[in-house]
Scaffold this active site. Structure first.
Site, PDB file in Angstrom:
ATOM      1  N   ASP A 142      -8.703  -1.549  -8.081  1.00 52.01           N
ATOM      2  CA  ASP A 142      -7.964  -1.660  -6.824  1.00 52.01           C
ATOM      3  C   ASP A 142      -7.414  -3.066  -6.602  1.00 52.01           C
ATOM      4  O   ASP A 142      -6.449  -3.245  -5.863  1.00 52.01           O
ATOM      5  CB  ASP A 142      -8.890  -1.261  -5.671  1.00 52.01           C
ATOM      6  CG  ASP A 142      -8.145  -1.054  -4.365  1.00 52.01           C
ATOM      7  OD1 ASP A 142      -6.920  -0.820  -4.398  1.00 52.01           O
ATOM      8  OD2 ASP A 142      -8.796  -1.117  -3.301  1.00 52.01           O
TER       9      ASP A 142
ATOM     10  N   HIS B 227       0.843  -1.198   0.000  1.00 46.40           N
ATOM     11  CA  HIS B 227       0.000   0.000   0.000  1.00 46.40           C
ATOM     12  C   HIS B 227       0.878   1.248   0.000  1.00 46.40           C
ATOM     13  O   HIS B 227       1.120   1.868   1.033  1.00 46.40           O
ATOM     14  CB  HIS B 227      -0.934  -0.003   1.209  1.00 46.40           C
ATOM     15  CG  HIS B 227      -1.988  -1.066   1.132  1.00 46.40           C
ATOM     16  ND1 HIS B 227      -1.869  -2.275   1.786  1.00 46.40           N
ATOM     17  CD2 HIS B 227      -3.168  -1.101   0.467  1.00 46.40           C
ATOM     18  CE1 HIS B 227      -2.943  -3.014   1.539  1.00 46.40           C
ATOM     19  NE2 HIS B 227      -3.746  -2.326   0.735  1.00 46.40           N
TER      20      HIS B 227
ATOM     21  N   HIS C  44      -6.749   6.990  -2.956  1.00 52.64           N
ATOM     22  CA  HIS C  44      -7.627   6.060  -2.236  1.00 52.64           C
ATOM     23  C   HIS C  44      -6.965   5.338  -1.068  1.00 52.64           C
ATOM     24  O   HIS C  44      -7.654   4.809  -0.195  1.00 52.64           O
ATOM     25  CB  HIS C  44      -8.224   5.037  -3.206  1.00 52.64           C
ATOM     26  CG  HIS C  44      -7.298   3.914  -3.558  1.00 52.64           C
ATOM     27  ND1 HIS C  44      -6.283   4.041  -4.474  1.00 52.64           N
ATOM     28  CD2 HIS C  44      -7.232   2.633  -3.111  1.00 52.64           C
ATOM     29  CE1 HIS C  44      -5.640   2.900  -4.582  1.00 52.64           C
ATOM     30  NE2 HIS C  44      -6.194   2.022  -3.763  1.00 52.64           N
ATOM     31  N   ASP C  45      -5.624   5.312  -0.997  1.00 51.74           N
ATOM     32  CA  ASP C  45      -4.933   4.643   0.115  1.00 51.74           C
ATOM     33  C   ASP C  45      -3.955   5.572   0.831  1.00 51.74           C
ATOM     34  O   ASP C  45      -2.973   5.109   1.427  1.00 51.74           O
ATOM     35  CB  ASP C  45      -4.180   3.407  -0.390  1.00 51.74           C
ATOM     36  CG  ASP C  45      -5.049   2.163  -0.427  1.00 51.74           C
ATOM     37  OD1 ASP C  45      -6.025   2.103   0.343  1.00 51.74           O
ATOM     38  OD2 ASP C  45      -4.763   1.256  -1.231  1.00 51.74           O
TER      39      ASP C  45
END
Length: 466
Positions: A364, A213, A253-254
């Site tokens: 994703d 991530h 998004h992360d």
């Protein structure tokens, strides 16, 4: 109430205000070395880091200016080398393509027939000659995705085998700038390259150097979104605000992901778990960091050409998209999307939102779209995070997450299971609406077969990337 209305009502309850609220005060999650030896940064801490990075952004601007000519040359090479992909469009030609809730009232079937750019009556509309040039550039790229065996170079955003593993942070930022440019957003929204560069630089600095991530993952997901929109010809159908929203959401998004899952945060009773009432803990945290950046000077510069209504719609979509990446809600979104496929209408803003959600959720977890060697690297990276979390769970006497235990995980079996349960059904649903994604489905099936016949310790793990 219709299924799609249920999900949109649920999403809209997050915040009724058209603009993002102020960032939560000090959401620092600080565990001492005996517990986690891992901090989840607060939004305030992230903002401080952002300020410290402004000087770096200025340096990046200078570097970017030197690279612009190279980018243009590489773009031309991409266009020359792309292999045409036949577009099969299941959506009926008599479907009106387009009135979104952004006030874009001029989209129609002429969008696909004439390939008009989607400027949608902006006040500062480009000159006609510039618009035609922009359309020609978009058309030359649409449905031209490089083959599966191409080499990856620094600007190879058109390749299905795009890999961020060998790229530096500056290279990844450059890829992000190119995605904005090739998406047509420069002209459609009058965005400046310097504002995009500054934004991407601060976003990159807000990601941690995790095995999985990381900013590498963020750009890989964003590039997958770019390929999906390119292959389905949706660059000519979606409004500029829709395109901007999903690209920004993909990149952000992360943000500040701690490499420890929602379940871990909840079991550890971390500060962000308490702050967000154990609901989509990390996704809310990522969103908070994202909104903090967008509300900063750099964010304001990026969005300075948007109208009040466009900003309202932009923030609304970014929120629902980032929150939707919580894999705990995967099957809910999947069912809602399946329920609207047969009645899908481009005139229905809820349908369009749900399609964007499925795009981001699928992107994703899309490492299996890449060649096996690339997806294999992502596998090992995610397993490294999982095993580290399992070690911490044991150290802190927390409930163990089954698919993260070193002693129990059989990687190729885990991978096959995830593909069959999550990834493949998602893309098959998208293919039911957009038949041109058939090649993507076939690639996933091919990689699944490799895993089915592979008992090695290497594997592309796709288990819930939260």
């Amino acid at each position: 109430m219709a299924p799609q209305q249920n999900i949109m009502k649920q999403l809209q309850q997050m915040q009724s205000s058209p603009y993002p609220s102020s960032s939560p005060s000090s959401t620092t999650v600080s565990q001492n070395n005996d517990n986690l030896n891992h901090n989840v940064h607060s939004l305030n801490n992230s903002s401080n880091n952002n300020n410290n990075n402004n000087n770096n952004n200025n340096n990046n601007n200078n570097n970017n200016n030197n690279n612009n000519n190279n980018n243009n040359n590489n773009n031309n090479n991409n266009n020359n080398n792309n292999n045409s992909i036949n577009e099969k469009n299941k959506i009926n030609d008599n479907n009106n393509r387009g009135n979104s809730d952004d006030g874009n009232n001029n989209n129609s079937n002429n969008n696909s027939n004439n390939n008009n750019s989607n400027n949608n009556n902006r006040d500062d509309e480009e000159e006609e000659g510039d618009d035609e040039d922009n359309n020609n550039n978009n058309n030359s790229n649409n449905n031209k995705i490089r083959g599966y065996n191409d080499n990856n170079d620094i600007n190879d955003i058109f390749s299905i085998n795009f890999s961020s593993w060998s790229k530096s942070k500056d290279n990844l930022i450059e890829n992000g700038v190119l995605i904005f440019e090739e998406s047509g957003l420069y002209k459609e929204l009058n965005l400046s390259k310097s504002s995009i560069l500054n934004f991407l630089s601060i976003v990159a600095s807000s990601y941690r150097n995790n095995p999985f991530h990381s900013f590498n993952h963020a750009i890989a997901v964003t590039q997958t979104i770019f390929l999906i929109l390119l292959k389905t010809n949706l660059f000519n159908i979606l409004s500029p605000i829709e395109k901007l929203s999903i690209i920004i959401a993909s990149i952000c998004h992360d943000l500040d992901h701690p490499a420890l899952s929602n379940r871990f945060q909840i079991n550890m009773k971390s500060s962000i778990a308490v702050l967000y009432n154990n609901k989509s803990v990390l996704e809310n945290h990522h969103l908070s960091i994202c909104l903090g950046i967008l509300e900063s000077k750099i964010g304001n510069e990026l969005l300075s050409t948007l109208t009040v209504e466009e900003k309202k719609q932009f923030f609304r979509r970014v929120k629902i998209l980032i929150l939707a990446t919580d894999m705990e809600n995967h099957f809910t979104y999947k069912k809602q999307f399946d329920d609207i496929i047969s009645t899908f209408s481009w005139d229905n803003s809820e349908h369009r939102d749900l399609l964007l959600i499925m795009f981001l959720k699928s992107a994703d977890i899309s490492n299996e779209l890449r060649s096996f060697d690339i997806s294999n690297k992502w596998a090992n990276a995610l397993m490294e995070e999982f095993f580290n979390q399992s070690d911490l769970e044991k150290l802190n006497n927390l409930p163990l997450t089954p698919f993260m235990e070193r002693e129990k995980v059989v990687l190729h079996l885990t991978q096959v299971s995830f593909i069959e349960k999550f990834l493949l059904p998602s893309y098959q649903s998208l293919q039911n609406l957009l038949p041109s994604l058939e090649d993507f489905v076939q690639r996933i099936i091919e990689n699944k077969e490799i895993w089915s016949n592979n008992g090695s310790s290497s594997s592309t793990t796709s288990s819930s990337p939260n």
